[in-house]
Design a protein around this motif. Structure first.
Motif, short mmCIF file in Angstrom:
data_model
loop_
_atom_site.label_atom_id
_atom_site.label_comp_id
_atom_site.label_asym_id
_atom_site.label_seq_id
_atom_site.Cartn_x
_atom_site.Cartn_y
_atom_site.Cartn_z
N THR A 116 0.72 -1.19 0.04
CA THR A 116 -0.05 -0.18 -0.04
C THR A 116 0.74 1.38 0.05
N GLN A 117 2.28 1.09 0.04
CA GLN A 117 3.18 2.29 0.29
C GLN A 117 3.99 2.11 -1.05
N ASP A 118 3.58 2.06 -2.21
CA ASP A 118 4.41 1.91 -3.39
C ASP A 118 5.25 0.83 -3.40
N TYR A 119 5.03 -0.25 -2.79
CA TYR A 119 5.94 -1.42 -2.63
C TYR A 119 7.30 -1.11 -1.85
N ALA A 120 7.22 -0.14 -0.96
CA ALA A 120 8.30 0.20 -0.06
C ALA A 120 9.14 -1.12 0.51
N LEU A 121 10.25 -1.46 0.66
CA LEU A 121 11.06 -2.19 1.06
C LEU A 121 11.55 -2.08 2.46
N GLU A 122 11.47 -2.70 3.54
CA GLU A 122 11.79 -2.40 4.67
C GLU A 122 12.46 -3.56 5.33
N ALA B 15 11.42 -2.85 -9.18
CA ALA B 15 10.47 -3.72 -9.89
C ALA B 15 11.29 -4.94 -10.24
N LEU B 16 12.70 -4.98 -10.64
CA LEU B 16 13.29 -5.75 -11.05
C LEU B 16 13.36 -6.82 -9.49
N TYR B 17 13.89 -6.02 -8.27
CA TYR B 17 13.92 -6.76 -7.05
C TYR B 17 12.78 -7.61 -6.85
N LEU B 18 11.51 -7.07 -7.08
CA LEU B 18 10.25 -7.71 -6.94
C LEU B 18 9.92 -8.78 -7.74
N LEU B 19 10.35 -8.57 -8.84
CA LEU B 19 10.34 -9.81 -9.80
C LEU B 19 11.12 -11.00 -9.30
N PHE B 20 12.30 -10.72 -8.83
CA PHE B 20 13.07 -11.76 -8.37
C PHE B 20 12.47 -12.28 -7.16
N LEU B 21 11.80 -11.49 -6.02
CA LEU B 21 11.39 -12.19 -5.01
C LEU B 21 10.18 -13.14 -5.37
N ILE C 139 4.85 -5.07 -13.14
CA ILE C 139 5.17 -4.65 -11.73
C ILE C 139 5.74 -3.22 -11.56
N TYR C 140 6.55 -2.80 -12.57
CA TYR C 140 7.09 -1.56 -12.73
C TYR C 140 5.66 -0.51 -12.78
N LEU C 141 4.65 -0.95 -13.50
CA LEU C 141 3.45 0.00 -13.37
C LEU C 141 3.00 0.04 -12.16
N GLN C 142 3.07 -0.79 -11.09
CA GLN C 142 2.63 -0.77 -9.83
C GLN C 142 3.44 0.12 -9.01
N ALA D 42 23.56 -4.38 -9.66
CA ALA D 42 24.90 -3.86 -9.06
C ALA D 42 24.36 -2.73 -8.03
N ARG D 43 23.24 -1.88 -8.65
CA ARG D 43 22.73 -0.93 -7.74
C ARG D 43 21.90 -1.28 -6.45
N ILE D 44 21.51 -2.52 -6.91
CA ILE D 44 20.71 -3.16 -5.59
C ILE D 44 21.50 -3.60 -4.62
N LYS D 45 22.50 -4.24 -5.15
CA LYS D 45 23.60 -4.79 -4.19
C LYS D 45 24.07 -3.88 -3.54
N SER D 46 24.50 -2.53 -4.12
CA SER D 46 25.17 -1.63 -3.35
C SER D 46 24.16 -0.78 -2.42
N SER D 47 23.07 -1.07 -2.67
CA SER D 47 22.03 -0.40 -1.68
C SER D 47 21.82 -1.26 -0.47
N PHE D 48 21.91 -2.61 -0.45
CA PHE D 48 21.90 -3.44 0.46
C PHE D 48 23.03 -3.44 1.30
N GLU D 49 24.39 -3.31 0.63
CA GLU D 49 25.60 -3.37 1.11
C GLU D 49 25.92 -2.10 2.11
N THR D 50 25.21 -0.92 1.68
CA THR D 50 25.19 0.18 2.34
C THR D 50 24.38 0.05 3.53
N LEU D 51 23.29 -0.49 3.76
CA LEU D 51 22.53 -0.84 4.86
C LEU D 51 23.03 -1.78 5.86
N THR D 52 23.65 -2.66 5.41
CA THR D 52 24.03 -3.97 6.15
C THR D 52 25.63 -4.20 5.72
#
Length: 154
Positions: free
Chosen positions: A32-38, A54-60, A81-84, A114-124
């Motif tokens: 309900t929040q634009d598919y926010a990932l937390e 959208a790519l990440y959600l596809l893989f999930l 997914i991207y449209l959502q 690579a961007r997805i990986k970088s985002s997660f490595e920044t947080l953990t």
């Protein structure tokens, strides 16, 4: 601390730390929040641009994994997914971005991963991020290693 781990050298300390159990956070996808990932147990939001999200959600949605050369088979699903997740005004530009991502001759998919990986490595740390990123052997199916019981769709 080194003695408590049974280690004498820096290398042995690193090896011992990698044997320690990892406390993974649940990944909550807020529909309900634009598919926010937390990562709720770490109390952080994962910030991804709409195409990466959208790519990440596809893989999930495909825990069995996806072979990158076969991304064109997932183009319609990725588009939906991207449209959502995106409030895109320029649909032609959006379609072009999704098509580029699914093009096996383009490097777009690798850039987004690579961007997805970088985002997660920044947080953990890198060791924990391995469970959240899209990864796999070259030419084989790429997937997200996070156990399904830690993925919550709300």
């Amino acid at each position: 601390m080194a003695q408590a781990l049974g280690a004498q050298t820096i290398y042995e300390i690193k090896q011992a730390l990698h044997r320690c159990p990892v406390q993974l956070s649940r990944l909550v996808i807020h529909k309900t929040q634009d598919y926010a990932l937390e990562l709720v147990d770490y109390k952080v939001l994962v910030r991804l641009n709409p195409l990466c999200k959208a790519l990440y959600l596809l893989f999930l949605q495909h825990p069995e994994g996806i072979v990158l050369k076969e991304m064109s088979l997932y183009k319609t699903e990725l588009w939906n997914i991207y449209l959502q997740v995106c409030r895109h005004n320029d649909l032609k530009s959006a379609e072009k971005s999704v098509a580029e991502l699914c093009n096996p001759l383009s490097n777009s998919i690798h850039e987004k991963i690579a961007r997805i990986k970088s985002s997660f490595e920044t947080l953990t740390d890198k060791h924990i991020a391995e469970y959240y990123i899209i990864a796999g052997a070259r030419g084989k199916a790429k997937k997200i290693a996070l156990p399904p019981n830690l993925i919550v769709w709300q």
